[in-house]
Scaffold this motif. Sequence first.
Motif, PDB file in Angstrom:
ATOM      1  N   ILE A   1      24.373  50.364  42.682  1.00 51.48           N
ATOM      2  CA  ILE A   1      24.936  49.052  42.391  1.00 51.48           C
ATOM      3  C   ILE A   1      24.076  48.387  41.325  1.00 51.48           C
ATOM      4  O   ILE A   1      22.848  48.456  41.372  1.00 51.48           O
TER       5      ILE A   1
ATOM      6  N   TYR B   1      31.636  53.308  53.046  1.00 49.51           N
ATOM      7  CA  TYR B   1      30.395  52.823  52.426  1.00 49.51           C
ATOM      8  C   TYR B   1      30.635  51.773  51.348  1.00 49.51           C
ATOM      9  O   TYR B   1      29.896  50.793  51.261  1.00 49.51           O
TER      10      TYR B   1
ATOM     11  N   VAL C   1      21.518  52.891  46.633  1.00 40.27           N
ATOM     12  CA  VAL C   1      21.883  52.499  47.993  1.00 40.27           C
ATOM     13  C   VAL C   1      21.700  53.701  48.904  1.00 40.27           C
ATOM     14  O   VAL C   1      22.184  54.801  48.601  1.00 40.27           O
TER      15      VAL C   1
ATOM     16  N   PHE D   1      18.738  48.918  49.889  1.00 42.90           N
ATOM     17  CA  PHE D   1      18.875  48.921  48.439  1.00 42.90           C
ATOM     18  C   PHE D   1      17.478  49.100  47.858  1.00 42.90           C
ATOM     19  O   PHE D   1      16.577  48.327  48.182  1.00 42.90           O
TER      20      PHE D   1
ATOM     21  N   LEU E   1      29.428  49.620  40.574  1.00 41.07           N
ATOM     22  CA  LEU E   1      29.331  50.010  41.976  1.00 41.07           C
ATOM     23  C   LEU E   1      29.960  51.390  42.070  1.00 41.07           C
ATOM     24  O   LEU E   1      31.109  51.582  41.662  1.00 41.07           O
TER      25      LEU E   1
ATOM     26  N   LEU F   1      22.140  50.264  55.753  1.00 38.99           N
ATOM     27  CA  LEU F   1      21.996  50.365  54.307  1.00 38.99           C
ATOM     28  C   LEU F   1      20.734  49.673  53.808  1.00 38.99           C
ATOM     29  O   LEU F   1      20.388  48.595  54.272  1.00 38.99           O
TER      30      LEU F   1
ATOM     31  N   ILE G   1      29.001  48.079  51.512  1.00 36.70           N
ATOM     32  CA  ILE G   1      28.141  47.509  50.466  1.00 36.70           C
ATOM     33  C   ILE G   1      28.651  46.114  50.098  1.00 36.70           C
ATOM     34  O   ILE G   1      27.874  45.155  50.006  1.00 36.70           O
TER      35      ILE G   1
END
Length: 181
Positions: A63, A88, A53, A7, A77, A5, A92
């Motif tokens: 997010i 997922y 994300v 961001f 979120l 992941l 996160i």
Amino acid sequence: MIFILTFKNVKWGTKNYFKVKKLYLSAFPKRERFPISGLLAMGLQKRVNFQAVYDQENFIGLIFWTYAKQIIYIGYLAVNPIWRGKGYGSEILNLMKRNHPGQEIVLDIEPVIKTAKNYSQRINRLLFYKHNGFKLTQDNLVDEGGRYSILSSDKHFKKRSLSQLLDHMSFNCYKYKIVKR
């Protein structure tokens, strides 16, 4: 499943912006949403993050979160519907915990009320967060959108820390109260 992941900050007019906006508008009822321009403005501050994300090149979700020394608040979120149920959301949250050890993570959800039209969705959401180590506090967040149950990753919810964080995040413009359930 192995997650990789990342961001990426959301900026107006970018590819991230359009993907996030579409998900944001579909995932949250109008009464629960800040204007997206407000999220973008708040995201320009230090310690406030409005992010897309990704898992490699796949857009997974969004997010919106802010933090201080001892606390993180997740305001929004959401996972893209095509990626829901694949772990997922949990990943996160786990990534947030790993990257910010020792910090309390706080968020709020619609309260579980049997007469609510989306009762089963509310139950599932609460169970999801409980499964991920969050506990219902004795407090609710009340704003013009409604009343929300506050959940925390810590045994001792720090009401004052959350209030300071929300005030900073919103330039002292967000009108809310934190009240006992």
